[in-house]
Design an enzyme around this catalytic site. Structure first.
Site, PDB file in Angstrom:
ATOM      1  N   ARG A  12       0.813  -1.229   0.000  1.00 25.46           N
ATOM      2  CA  ARG A  12       0.000   0.000   0.000  1.00 25.46           C
ATOM      3  C   ARG A  12       0.840   1.270   0.000  1.00 25.46           C
ATOM      4  O   ARG A  12       0.442   2.308   0.536  1.00 25.46           O
ATOM      5  CB  ARG A  12      -0.964   0.006   1.190  1.00 25.46           C
ATOM      6  CG  ARG A  12      -2.005  -1.089   1.127  1.00 25.46           C
ATOM      7  CD  ARG A  12      -3.030  -0.751   0.067  1.00 25.46           C
ATOM      8  NE  ARG A  12      -4.055  -1.763  -0.015  1.00 25.46           N
ATOM      9  CZ  ARG A  12      -4.287  -2.499  -1.088  1.00 25.46           C
ATOM     10  NH1 ARG A  12      -3.544  -2.356  -2.157  1.00 25.46           N
ATOM     11  NH2 ARG A  12      -5.255  -3.378  -1.102  1.00 25.46           N
ATOM     12  N   HIS A  50      -8.240  -3.034  -9.083  1.00 20.83           N
ATOM     13  CA  HIS A  50      -7.160  -2.568  -9.957  1.00 20.83           C
ATOM     14  C   HIS A  50      -7.681  -2.325 -11.373  1.00 20.83           C
ATOM     15  O   HIS A  50      -7.369  -1.302 -11.992  1.00 20.83           O
ATOM     16  CB  HIS A  50      -6.021  -3.596 -10.007  1.00 20.83           C
ATOM     17  CG  HIS A  50      -4.953  -3.391  -8.991  1.00 20.83           C
ATOM     18  ND1 HIS A  50      -3.695  -3.005  -9.320  1.00 20.83           N
ATOM     19  CD2 HIS A  50      -4.963  -3.525  -7.645  1.00 20.83           C
ATOM     20  CE1 HIS A  50      -2.954  -2.896  -8.221  1.00 20.83           C
ATOM     21  NE2 HIS A  50      -3.697  -3.225  -7.188  1.00 20.83           N
TER      22      HIS A  50
END
Length: 167
Positions: A12, A50
């Protein structure tokens, strides 16, 4: 012109977003070479997130093992490989020779005529894992990252969503 770019960072850290922006700067459409495999619902959701974020500027090629083949297939447009760490996982858990595959990738990268941006995880900064497979994976990921960084024109470290140029 920079042709081979490695973007690394922790979980992240913003590395995928940084790599996507960098890839699109070379032109559109771009090829997204996805190494992830959806073995459970949580991973299916991650992959879908994504894909939604990327949008129509990308042509996705799912390739969990043959990165050199995927690079050859997508020659002619900028390519993003996301990510080397999942590719390594696929190789190791599948019983493949990750060192041979890594050397083949490193050999193929400098011959690419179109830009390639590769995402990888920086995993060696934590504690020593408690089991052999995890230690072997950590060591393999560190070596693979070093090999790719050595042939890359540019290496970027993602920290808190910000790119830090390393090479």
């Amino acid at each position: 012109m920079t042709r081979i770019i490695l973007v690394t960072g922790g979980a992240r850290s913003g590395k995928s977003r940084i790599a996507e922006e960098r890839t699109l700067a070379f032109g559109r459409p771009a090829s997204y070479i996805a190494t992830a495999q959806a073995f459970d619902t949580e991973m299916e959701k991650r992959i879908a997130t994504h894909q939604e974020r990327r949008g129509v500027e990308w042509v996705t090629h799912a390739e969990p093992l043959d990165l050199v083949g995927a690079l050859n297939l997508t020659e002619g447009q900028p390519r993003l490989v996301d990510c080397l760490t999942l590719w390594l996982t696929n190789l190791m858990l599948g019983g493949h020779d990750w060192q041979l595959a890594g050397r083949e990738l490193v050999s193929a990268l400098p011959r690419q005529a179109s830009p390639v941006v590769l995402v990888t995880n920086e995993i060696g900064a934590g504690i020593v894992p408690e089991n052999k497979l995890a230690r072997d994976f950590r060591d393999a990921a560190g070596l693979l990252n070093q090999w790719v960084a050595a042939v890359a024109d540019e290496v970027t470290l993602a920290v808190a969503g910000l790119p830090l140029k390393v090479k």
